[in-house]
Design an enzyme around this catalytic site. Sequence first.
Site, PDB file in Angstrom:
ATOM      1  N   ASP A  45      48.640  37.719  33.984  1.00  0.00           N
ATOM      2  CA  ASP A  45      49.356  36.942  33.726  1.00  0.00           C
ATOM      3  C   ASP A  45      50.059  36.416  32.523  1.00  0.00           C
ATOM      4  O   ASP A  45      51.566  36.074  32.825  1.00  0.00           O
ATOM      5  CB  ASP A  45      48.872  35.431  34.056  1.00  0.00           C
ATOM      6  N   ALA A  56      41.221  26.917  35.625  1.00  0.00           N
ATOM      7  CA  ALA A  56      42.022  26.368  36.681  1.00  0.00           C
ATOM      8  C   ALA A  56      43.058  27.231  37.662  1.00  0.00           C
ATOM      9  O   ALA A  56      43.322  26.467  38.900  1.00  0.00           O
ATOM     10  CB  ALA A  56      41.965  25.013  35.699  1.00  0.00           C
ATOM     11  N   GLY A  57      42.938  28.202  37.121  1.00  0.00           N
ATOM     12  CA  GLY A  57      43.891  28.798  38.114  1.00  0.00           C
ATOM     13  C   GLY A  57      45.655  28.367  37.328  1.00  0.00           C
ATOM     14  O   GLY A  57      46.497  29.072  38.247  1.00  0.00           O
ATOM     15  N   LEU A  58      45.437  27.654  36.171  1.00  0.00           N
ATOM     16  CA  LEU A  58      47.153  27.479  36.225  1.00  0.00           C
ATOM     17  C   LEU A  58      47.461  28.109  34.412  1.00  0.00           C
ATOM     18  O   LEU A  58      48.759  27.919  34.007  1.00  0.00           O
ATOM     19  CB  LEU A  58      46.723  25.835  35.504  1.00  0.00           C
ATOM     20  N   PRO A  82      43.837  23.002  31.420  1.00  0.00           N
ATOM     21  CA  PRO A  82      42.825  22.562  31.881  1.00  0.00           C
ATOM     22  C   PRO A  82      42.166  24.113  32.224  1.00  0.00           C
ATOM     23  O   PRO A  82      42.873  25.071  32.431  1.00  0.00           O
ATOM     24  CB  PRO A  82      42.299  21.856  33.012  1.00  0.00           C
ATOM     25  N   VAL A  83      40.838  24.774  31.640  1.00  0.00           N
ATOM     26  CA  VAL A  83      40.747  25.805  32.242  1.00  0.00           C
ATOM     27  C   VAL A  83      39.738  26.114  33.468  1.00  0.00           C
ATOM     28  O   VAL A  83      39.561  25.356  34.091  1.00  0.00           O
ATOM     29  CB  VAL A  83      39.739  26.492  30.768  1.00  0.00           C
ATOM     30  N   SER A 135      46.630  32.502  29.086  1.00  0.00           N
ATOM     31  CA  SER A 135      48.158  33.222  29.182  1.00  0.00           C
ATOM     32  C   SER A 135      49.253  33.258  28.952  1.00  0.00           C
ATOM     33  O   SER A 135      50.062  33.567  28.064  1.00  0.00           O
ATOM     34  CB  SER A 135      47.951  33.722  30.853  1.00  0.00           C
ATOM     35  N   LYS A 180      50.960  27.127  35.121  1.00  0.00           N
ATOM     36  CA  LYS A 180      51.825  27.790  36.098  1.00  0.00           C
ATOM     37  C   LYS A 180      51.062  27.722  38.052  1.00  0.00           C
ATOM     38  O   LYS A 180      50.365  27.308  37.331  1.00  0.00           O
ATOM     39  CB  LYS A 180      52.279  29.647  35.989  1.00  0.00           C
ATOM     40  N   GLY A 184      46.028  28.574  32.058  1.00  0.00           N
ATOM     41  CA  GLY A 184      46.749  27.526  30.775  1.00  0.00           C
ATOM     42  C   GLY A 184      46.073  29.279  29.108  1.00  0.00           C
ATOM     43  O   GLY A 184      46.950  28.961  28.559  1.00  0.00           O
TER      44      GLY A 184
HETATM   45  C1  CDM Z   1      44.707  34.705  39.980  1.00  0.00           C
HETATM   46  C2  CDM Z   1      46.046  35.026  38.677  1.00  0.00           C
HETATM   47  O1  CDM Z   1      45.723  34.328  37.951  1.00  0.00           O
HETATM   48  C3  CDM Z   1      46.937  35.351  39.871  1.00  0.00           C
HETATM   49  O2  CDM Z   1      47.978  34.918  39.025  1.00  0.00           O
HETATM   50  C4  CDM Z   1      46.131  36.264  38.095  1.00  0.00           C
HETATM   51  O3  CDM Z   1      45.788  37.822  38.840  1.00  0.00           O
HETATM   52  C5  CDM Z   1      45.072  36.580  36.594  1.00  0.00           C
HETATM   53  O4  CDM Z   1      45.710  36.935  35.902  1.00  0.00           O
HETATM   54  P1  CDM Z   1      45.040  37.009  34.153  1.00  0.00           P
HETATM   55  O5  CDM Z   1      44.077  35.539  34.168  1.00  0.00           O
HETATM   56  O6  CDM Z   1      46.576  37.119  33.513  1.00  0.00           O
HETATM   57  O7  CDM Z   1      43.812  37.839  34.865  1.00  0.00           O
HETATM   58  P2  CDM Z   1      43.046  38.929  33.781  1.00  0.00           P
HETATM   59  O8  CDM Z   1      42.862  37.862  32.518  1.00  0.00           O
HETATM   60  O9  CDM Z   1      43.932  39.912  33.391  1.00  0.00           O
HETATM   61  O10 CDM Z   1      41.812  39.639  34.293  1.00  0.00           O
HETATM   62  C6  CDM Z   1      40.287  39.084  33.985  1.00  0.00           C
HETATM   63  C7  CDM Z   1      39.993  39.885  35.323  1.00  0.00           C
HETATM   64  O11 CDM Z   1      39.847  39.448  36.184  1.00  0.00           O
HETATM   65  C8  CDM Z   1      40.224  40.606  37.346  1.00  0.00           C
HETATM   66  N1  CDM Z   1      42.020  41.048  38.354  1.00  0.00           N
HETATM   67  C9  CDM Z   1      42.962  40.409  37.402  1.00  0.00           C
HETATM   68  C10 CDM Z   1      44.608  40.818  38.111  1.00  0.00           C
HETATM   69  C11 CDM Z   1      44.314  41.318  38.639  1.00  0.00           C
HETATM   70  N2  CDM Z   1      45.846  42.104  38.987  1.00  0.00           N
HETATM   71  N3  CDM Z   1      43.253  41.764  39.246  1.00  0.00           N
HETATM   72  C12 CDM Z   1      42.120  42.028  38.833  1.00  0.00           C
HETATM   73  O12 CDM Z   1      40.733  42.569  39.599  1.00  0.00           O
HETATM   74  C13 CDM Z   1      39.794  41.542  36.428  1.00  0.00           C
HETATM   75  O13 CDM Z   1      38.790  41.944  36.658  1.00  0.00           O
HETATM   76  C14 CDM Z   1      40.591  41.436  35.210  1.00  0.00           C
HETATM   77  O14 CDM Z   1      39.386  42.119  34.146  1.00  0.00           O
HETATM   78  N1  ATP Z   2      43.723  29.899  24.292  1.00  0.00           N
HETATM   79  C1  ATP Z   2      43.022  29.273  25.469  1.00  0.00           C
HETATM   80  N2  ATP Z   2      42.719  28.742  26.161  1.00  0.00           N
HETATM   81  C2  ATP Z   2      41.542  28.623  26.924  1.00  0.00           C
HETATM   82  N3  ATP Z   2      41.139  29.122  27.115  1.00  0.00           N
HETATM   83  C3  ATP Z   2      40.900  30.331  26.827  1.00  0.00           C
HETATM   84  C4  ATP Z   2      41.466  31.149  25.598  1.00  0.00           C
HETATM   85  N4  ATP Z   2      41.769  31.336  25.563  1.00  0.00           N
HETATM   86  C5  ATP Z   2      40.537  32.178  25.954  1.00  0.00           C
HETATM   87  N5  ATP Z   2      40.392  31.722  26.719  1.00  0.00           N
HETATM   88  C6  ATP Z   2      38.748  32.018  27.774  1.00  0.00           C
HETATM   89  O1  ATP Z   2      39.114  32.160  28.680  1.00  0.00           O
HETATM   90  C7  ATP Z   2      38.592  31.166  29.762  1.00  0.00           C
HETATM   91  C8  ATP Z   2      38.863  30.727  30.550  1.00  0.00           C
HETATM   92  O2  ATP Z   2      39.284  32.378  31.380  1.00  0.00           O
HETATM   93  P1  ATP Z   2      39.985  31.998  32.817  1.00  0.00           P
HETATM   94  O3  ATP Z   2      40.868  33.479  33.440  1.00  0.00           O
HETATM   95  O4  ATP Z   2      38.886  32.387  34.179  1.00  0.00           O
HETATM   96  O5  ATP Z   2      40.769  30.695  33.169  1.00  0.00           O
HETATM   97  P2  ATP Z   2      42.094  30.260  33.490  1.00  0.00           P
HETATM   98  O6  ATP Z   2      41.824  29.050  33.042  1.00  0.00           O
HETATM   99  O7  ATP Z   2      41.788  29.833  35.676  1.00  0.00           O
HETATM  100  O8  ATP Z   2      43.041  31.254  33.349  1.00  0.00           O
HETATM  101  P3  ATP Z   2      43.925  31.973  34.953  1.00  0.00           P
HETATM  102  O9  ATP Z   2      44.563  30.979  35.305  1.00  0.00           O
HETATM  103  O10 ATP Z   2      44.992  32.331  33.728  1.00  0.00           O
HETATM  104  O11 ATP Z   2      42.801  32.978  35.222  1.00  0.00           O
HETATM  105  C9  ATP Z   2      38.353  30.000  28.933  1.00  0.00           C
HETATM  106  O12 ATP Z   2      36.635  29.258  29.145  1.00  0.00           O
HETATM  107  C10 ATP Z   2      37.774  30.927  27.835  1.00  0.00           C
HETATM  108  O13 ATP Z   2      36.737  31.654  26.830  1.00  0.00           O
END
Ligand code: CDM
Ligand code: ATP
Length: 324
Positions: free
Chosen positions: A165, A126-128, A123-124, A132, A40, A130
């Site tokens: 997410d 990465a804010g994409l 990628p992880v 979720s 996303k 993954g």
């Molecule tokens: C940055 C976004 O990706 C934008 O879509 C989301 O807000 C993050 O969603 P996400 O990765 O699914 O986040 P979660 O794994 O539920 O939360 C990780 C951590 O991010 C913070 N968190 C997340 C979502 C939110 N509305 N408020 C928060 O403060 C909290 O510290 C939480 O413990």
């Molecule tokens: N299915 C999975 N794929 C990748 N990483 C995972 C998975 N499940 C748990 N993780 C953990 O999640 C961490 C990444 O979380 P984080 O929310 O910071 O990343 P993100 O890729 O930016 O996701 P989002 O865009 O949802 O914020 C990884 O370093 C790993 O430890």
Amino acid sequence: MTAVGRGSSSAPNPAFDPYRAAAQPAAPQGNFMLITAPAKINLYLGVHEGTDDGGYHRVDTVMTTLDISDTIAIAPSDRLMVKTVPEADFPQESNTAYKAAVAMGEAFGREPNFAILIDKHIPVRAGLGGPSTDAAATIMGICRYWGVDPRDERIDAVARSIGADVPFFLYGPPAHLDGRGDSMRELFRPLTGTPVALVKPMTGGVSTVEAYRRFDESPIKAQPLEPMLEAMRSHDEQVIFDCVSNNLAPVARALCPEIGEIVDWMREQPDVRAVDVCGSGATVFAVCATQMAADKIGIAAMKEHGWWAQAARMEKSGPIIAVG
Ligand SMILES: C[C@](O)(CO)[C@H](O)COP(=O)(O)OP(=O)(O)OC[C@H]1O[C@@H](n2ccc(N)nc2=O)[C@H](O)[C@@H]1O
Ligand SMILES: Nc1ncnc2c1ncn2[C@@H]1O[C@H](COP(=O)(O)OP(=O)(O)OP(=O)(O)O)[C@@H](O)[C@H]1O
């Protein structure tokens, strides 16, 4: 700390039903299912000050899926096991797919005995989205195996319990979510096919937890939401792309200065309609006028800067299930 609500969307909204990918609750006939789990981007992210009792911020976001995805193979097994390719550097119990399967077992009183293999392309850190999208795909796959209607209100609760997410990925089309970013408010006509260039530093990334923590140290006001919602409703692409914004972007730039370099470089590229950080970073997206422009940006980012880059398109779908 300001207490904030979590929205009221635990009950499914029938208006969203046609979009549920696994809407026919029938057990698959084959040996396994292959599920496409898309990434996303946030076209709009507005984080509000203050956190709820769980430490979450209230956010408004408009997200759309992309055509880059993880692939999840899921099959019945004698126990729950999750493996990833490439192999993860953390235990399987920490994988969001594992957590989603356990949460499904608890919600429906069944043993979630599945073998789950995740082919990672997103990628992880990465804010994409993954982690979720993998969780959402797992939930949808288990729904299909168990004959659970994905519109069952327990499904939204399971999704939300894994991450903010995750509920979005149960649907897929562009959507406005509020609460923790986990409450579906409105779905919009898809922007299918719109070219996007994705660029991020080759190594490192931004932890979502760290980004929100930094936001609290110096909060920035969100841009107005309503113009974006109006533009999405009228499907006015020019206005939509003019309204692209993310008030977590300055935090991502502070945590990882290379993100700032990428944003500045992307804004100078030809045929770019909007540039912003994906969620909490570290990926930067550019909405492009043509696919050729997105491809050229990707190639130049890799060749001239050594950044990770990929050209993609906006998609209209959440998880797609195929039976093998
Ligand atoms: C940055 C976004 O990706 C934008 O879509 C989301 O807000 C993050 O969603 P996400 O990765 O699914 O986040 P979660 O794994 O539920 O939360 C990780 C951590 O991010 C913070 N968190 C997340 C979502 C939110 N509305 N408020 C928060 O403060 C909290 O510290 C939480 O413990
Ligand atoms: N299915 C999975 N794929 C990748 N990483 C995972 C998975 N499940 C748990 N993780 C953990 O999640 C961490 C990444 O979380 P984080 O929310 O910071 O990343 P993100 O890729 O930016 O996701 P989002 O865009 O949802 O914020 C990884 O370093 C790993 O430890």
